[in-house]
Design a protein around this motif. Sequence first.
Motif, PDB file in Angstrom:
ATOM      1  N   ASP A 208       0.863  -1.181   0.000  1.00 40.57           N
ATOM      2  CA  ASP A 208       0.000   0.000   0.000  1.00 40.57           C
ATOM      3  C   ASP A 208       0.900   1.232   0.000  1.00 40.57           C
ATOM      4  O   ASP A 208       0.986   1.971   0.978  1.00 40.57           O
ATOM      5  N   THR A 209       1.556   1.446  -1.112  1.00 45.09           N
ATOM      6  CA  THR A 209       2.612   2.457  -1.195  1.00 45.09           C
ATOM      7  C   THR A 209       2.088   3.867  -0.965  1.00 45.09           C
ATOM      8  O   THR A 209       2.777   4.701  -0.378  1.00 45.09           O
ATOM      9  N   TRP A 210       0.870   4.144  -1.420  1.00 48.58           N
ATOM     10  CA  TRP A 210       0.367   5.516  -1.360  1.00 48.58           C
ATOM     11  C   TRP A 210      -0.750   5.727  -0.355  1.00 48.58           C
ATOM     12  O   TRP A 210      -1.322   6.815  -0.275  1.00 48.58           O
ATOM     13  N   GLY A 211      -1.072   4.713   0.463  1.00 48.02           N
ATOM     14  CA  GLY A 211      -2.093   4.892   1.487  1.00 48.02           C
ATOM     15  C   GLY A 211      -1.749   6.001   2.466  1.00 48.02           C
ATOM     16  O   GLY A 211      -2.635   6.695   2.983  1.00 48.02           O
ATOM     17  N   GLY A 212      -0.465   6.194   2.722  1.00 53.54           N
ATOM     18  CA  GLY A 212      -0.025   7.219   3.655  1.00 53.54           C
ATOM     19  C   GLY A 212      -0.272   8.635   3.186  1.00 53.54           C
ATOM     20  O   GLY A 212      -0.108   9.586   3.952  1.00 53.54           O
TER      21      GLY A 212
END
Length: 355
Positions: A208-212
């Motif tokens: 989940d690379t861009w969940g942050g």
Amino acid sequence: MTTLKNDTFIRALLRQPTEYTPVWLMRQAGRYLPEYNQTRARAGDFLSLCKNPDLATEVTLQPLARFPLDAAILFSDILTIPDAMGLGLYFSQGEGPKFERPLREEWEIRGLTVPDPDVHLRYVMDAVSQIRKALDNSVPLIGFSGSPFTLACYMIEGSSSSDFATVKAMLYQRPELLHHILDINAKTVIAYLNAQIESGAQAIMIFDTWGGALSHAAYHEFSLHYIQQIISGLKREHNGVKIPNIVFTKGGGNWLESIAATGCDAVGLDWAIDIGTARKRIGDKVALQGNLDPSVLFATLDTIRNEVGAVLKSFGHGNGHVFNLGHGISQFTSPENVVAMVDAVHQLSKQYHTK
């Protein structure tokens, strides 16, 4: 059922006793290795490399020939899924991935369907099968996918982005459209990962690379909700053997308890959080993976050893730790420094696994 010669990684994910802390690296088969660059040149381009099972097998095995790593990870790309959906993935030289047909119009979004992994992603399954055979049960093979939200970021933006303005505009203006994309993505990821398990993957990781990049509320609604669906839909056993899974949200330190509550076996940590703090928060529920800053590998060998030691000390005694970087290894890393890191993990971690 065949027994692994080295099952330390699997046992650590299941929080079972191990003699040392296992280690592997995100992007361990990649551009920092000269032999990878030679294979990629033979393939012609990155996508051709991904779609050739023979070459994907070759590059998956390259880091294991150099380093005594405790797991192999399938060489592929998270964007094979939207490519299979017909969005036209291509890679521009020096610019990263792009899509010819990003999802902008409502009719395109409504027309999105779940591709059959055994048809549209057959080359991935063939690679998994070949890699498993080539590994000869030396170490376990990790299969993986991007999270539904991370995939959607590329599918909507059409490329990588610094602010995900188009995705976030849809999230707040037309949330039902984004939810439709995420629902299709989640169903696709479940089918894709289960097909990898059927083909031989022995552990699964969700990136989940861009969940942050999301707000607190949006992360739970638009990312974690769909990750939880995937965890619920994954095969947890194959041929009588447990298949553990890892969830990694880059920038997800605020939400560790929520991630652990998805039912995953392990939570991946980026380098921004202290692993000892993370263990106090969730370590009695899940294993932890991480979390050395990848930039440490640009330092001296002594510094690398000291920083490895600091991560191990912070986690402390006991089971349930898989050593990794807090994100993917840089293409500019010296392989000799990776040797120092892997050796330090294996040597220094034994003191934390005494009976």
